[in-house]
Design a protein around this motif. Structure first.
Motif, PDB file in Angstrom:
ATOM      1  N   ASN A  69      34.486  51.851  36.225  1.00  0.00           N
ATOM      2  CA  ASN A  69      34.880  50.947  34.904  1.00  0.00           C
ATOM      3  C   ASN A  69      34.617  52.019  33.905  1.00  0.00           C
ATOM      4  O   ASN A  69      34.423  52.197  32.877  1.00  0.00           O
ATOM      5  CB  ASN A  69      34.682  50.494  34.747  1.00  0.00           C
ATOM      6  CG  ASN A  69      33.800  49.144  34.642  1.00  0.00           C
ATOM      7  OD1 ASN A  69      32.791  49.647  35.686  1.00  0.00           O
ATOM      8  ND2 ASN A  69      32.472  48.330  33.735  1.00  0.00           N
ATOM      9  N   ILE A  70      33.080  52.797  34.249  1.00  0.00           N
ATOM     10  CA  ILE A  70      31.665  53.260  33.024  1.00  0.00           C
ATOM     11  C   ILE A  70      32.447  54.493  33.166  1.00  0.00           C
ATOM     12  O   ILE A  70      32.750  55.568  32.090  1.00  0.00           O
ATOM     13  CB  ILE A  70      30.528  53.109  33.433  1.00  0.00           C
ATOM     14  CG1 ILE A  70      29.898  51.560  33.672  1.00  0.00           C
ATOM     15  CG2 ILE A  70      29.937  54.030  32.957  1.00  0.00           C
ATOM     16  CD1 ILE A  70      29.928  51.390  31.988  1.00  0.00           C
ATOM     17  N   ARG A  76      37.287  58.695  29.285  1.00  0.00           N
ATOM     18  CA  ARG A  76      38.427  58.867  27.965  1.00  0.00           C
ATOM     19  C   ARG A  76      37.479  59.316  27.495  1.00  0.00           C
ATOM     20  O   ARG A  76      37.909  60.447  26.109  1.00  0.00           O
ATOM     21  CB  ARG A  76      38.394  57.576  28.211  1.00  0.00           C
ATOM     22  CG  ARG A  76      39.318  57.079  28.793  1.00  0.00           C
ATOM     23  CD  ARG A  76      40.866  56.297  28.656  1.00  0.00           C
ATOM     24  NE  ARG A  76      39.103  54.471  28.886  1.00  0.00           N
ATOM     25  CZ  ARG A  76      39.581  54.565  28.906  1.00  0.00           C
ATOM     26  NH1 ARG A  76      39.865  54.212  31.168  1.00  0.00           N
ATOM     27  NH2 ARG A  76      38.411  52.868  29.495  1.00  0.00           N
ATOM     28  N   GLN A  77      36.130  59.256  26.651  1.00  0.00           N
ATOM     29  CA  GLN A  77      35.369  59.326  26.148  1.00  0.00           C
ATOM     30  C   GLN A  77      35.297  60.991  25.339  1.00  0.00           C
ATOM     31  O   GLN A  77      35.177  62.010  23.715  1.00  0.00           O
ATOM     32  CB  GLN A  77      34.089  59.163  25.606  1.00  0.00           C
ATOM     33  CG  GLN A  77      34.470  57.112  25.046  1.00  0.00           C
ATOM     34  CD  GLN A  77      34.289  56.838  23.869  1.00  0.00           C
ATOM     35  OE1 GLN A  77      34.441  57.176  23.108  1.00  0.00           O
ATOM     36  NE2 GLN A  77      34.305  55.334  23.891  1.00  0.00           N
ATOM     37  N   ILE A  78      35.030  61.831  26.551  1.00  0.00           N
ATOM     38  CA  ILE A  78      34.449  63.056  26.610  1.00  0.00           C
ATOM     39  C   ILE A  78      35.821  63.903  26.209  1.00  0.00           C
ATOM     40  O   ILE A  78      36.203  64.836  25.868  1.00  0.00           O
ATOM     41  CB  ILE A  78      34.042  63.361  28.069  1.00  0.00           C
ATOM     42  CG1 ILE A  78      32.505  62.770  28.816  1.00  0.00           C
ATOM     43  CG2 ILE A  78      34.899  64.584  28.502  1.00  0.00           C
ATOM     44  CD1 ILE A  78      32.440  63.279  29.698  1.00  0.00           C
ATOM     45  N   TRP A 147      24.602  48.502  34.130  1.00  0.00           N
ATOM     46  CA  TRP A 147      25.386  49.181  33.911  1.00  0.00           C
ATOM     47  C   TRP A 147      26.244  48.054  32.704  1.00  0.00           C
ATOM     48  O   TRP A 147      27.145  48.417  32.356  1.00  0.00           O
ATOM     49  CB  TRP A 147      26.817  49.325  35.255  1.00  0.00           C
ATOM     50  CG  TRP A 147      25.649  50.965  35.847  1.00  0.00           C
ATOM     51  CD1 TRP A 147      25.418  50.691  37.083  1.00  0.00           C
ATOM     52  CD2 TRP A 147      26.356  51.982  35.397  1.00  0.00           C
ATOM     53  NE1 TRP A 147      25.182  52.197  37.399  1.00  0.00           N
ATOM     54  CE2 TRP A 147      25.172  52.550  36.872  1.00  0.00           C
ATOM     55  CE3 TRP A 147      26.025  52.478  34.446  1.00  0.00           C
ATOM     56  CZ2 TRP A 147      25.255  54.212  35.981  1.00  0.00           C
ATOM     57  CZ3 TRP A 147      25.984  54.013  34.241  1.00  0.00           C
ATOM     58  CH2 TRP A 147      25.394  54.555  35.276  1.00  0.00           C
ATOM     59  N   SER A 148      25.984  46.442  32.722  1.00  0.00           N
ATOM     60  CA  SER A 148      26.464  45.562  32.448  1.00  0.00           C
ATOM     61  C   SER A 148      26.354  45.627  30.739  1.00  0.00           C
ATOM     62  O   SER A 148      26.841  45.339  30.303  1.00  0.00           O
ATOM     63  CB  SER A 148      27.003  44.659  33.162  1.00  0.00           C
ATOM     64  OG  SER A 148      25.406  44.063  33.188  1.00  0.00           O
ATOM     65  N   GLY A 149      25.472  46.685  30.895  1.00  0.00           N
ATOM     66  CA  GLY A 149      24.767  46.818  29.445  1.00  0.00           C
ATOM     67  C   GLY A 149      25.213  48.158  28.986  1.00  0.00           C
ATOM     68  O   GLY A 149      25.014  48.092  27.073  1.00  0.00           O
ATOM     69  N   LEU A 155      28.258  55.111  25.363  1.00  0.00           N
ATOM     70  CA  LEU A 155      29.093  55.999  26.632  1.00  0.00           C
ATOM     71  C   LEU A 155      29.468  57.292  25.368  1.00  0.00           C
ATOM     72  O   LEU A 155      29.356  58.498  25.245  1.00  0.00           O
ATOM     73  CB  LEU A 155      30.613  55.413  26.618  1.00  0.00           C
ATOM     74  CG  LEU A 155      30.364  54.713  27.904  1.00  0.00           C
ATOM     75  CD1 LEU A 155      31.349  53.776  28.308  1.00  0.00           C
ATOM     76  CD2 LEU A 155      28.989  55.373  28.598  1.00  0.00           C
ATOM     77  N   ASN A 156      29.701  56.703  24.432  1.00  0.00           N
ATOM     78  CA  ASN A 156      30.868  57.693  22.658  1.00  0.00           C
ATOM     79  C   ASN A 156      29.593  58.937  22.738  1.00  0.00           C
ATOM     80  O   ASN A 156      29.918  59.995  21.680  1.00  0.00           O
ATOM     81  CB  ASN A 156      31.371  56.544  21.830  1.00  0.00           C
ATOM     82  CG  ASN A 156      32.129  58.302  20.349  1.00  0.00           C
ATOM     83  OD1 ASN A 156      32.481  58.803  20.955  1.00  0.00           O
ATOM     84  ND2 ASN A 156      31.863  57.024  19.441  1.00  0.00           N
TER      85      ASN A 156
END
Length: 172
Positions: A69-70, A76-78, A147-149, A155-156
């Motif tokens: 998911n990460i 997508r952001q990249i 990873w949940s944090g 990510l952006n």
């Protein structure tokens, strides 16, 4: 009273840069360390791009170290940021590209803060590393799995900074 009182947060903040360097050192195709007397700058030691910026294409390989998911969210952001910077990404697995980018991700943290560490190696068709992008982004804390944090904002920021460095390298 002990003059050296360390909290977990202080230790994590101090260890984060060392961890990022360790992660970068573990990546494939390492570059031997320069001699202490070597005065070249990193910019002069980095090979210049082999094709004009407007002809270059990039293929991001699947990221190592991050849950799906990460990795999907960062991809997508990249992609969005690459479009903003007019960089051409190749989206099909195995499709020809001027450069391939290998990404390595890690997360560490506690309830108060989580840190995303990332390393992107840009390689040529022969697998030779041409440049490396290294960074870290802070995110809200989490209990248990770090990873949940990692949130969309972190990510952006990672995508924006990584693509900006990639574009700067390509256009130099």
């Amino acid at each position: 009273m002990n003059a050296f009182h360390f909290t977990r947060k202080t230790v994590l903040r101090a260890a984060a840069p060392a961890f990022a360097l360790l992660l970068a050192a573990c990546a494939g195709n390492p570059v031997p360390p320069a001699y202490v007397s070597d005065t070249r700058t990193q910019a002069s030691a980095t090979p210049v791009p082999s094709v004009p910026a407007d002809q270059a294409t990039f293929a991001f390989e699947p990221f190592t170290g991050a849950p799906g998911n990460i990795a999907d969210a960062l991809s997508r952001q990249i992609g969005a940021e690459a479009r903003n910077q007019n960089l051409r990404l190749v989206r099909r697995v195995g499709a020809p590209a001027t450069y391939r980018i290998n990404g390595y991700l890690s997360a560490s943290g506690d309830q108060s803060q989580t840190t995303l560490f990332y390393v992107f190696d840009v390689v040529d068709a022969g697998g030779n590393r041409l440049t490396r992008i290294v960074g870290q982004e802070s995110a809200p804390g989490s209990s248990g799995d770090p990873w949940s944090g990692i949130d969309d904002e972190a990510l952006n920021r990672a995508a924006r900074r990584s693509i900006a460095e990639l574009a700067a390298w390509l256009r130099r």
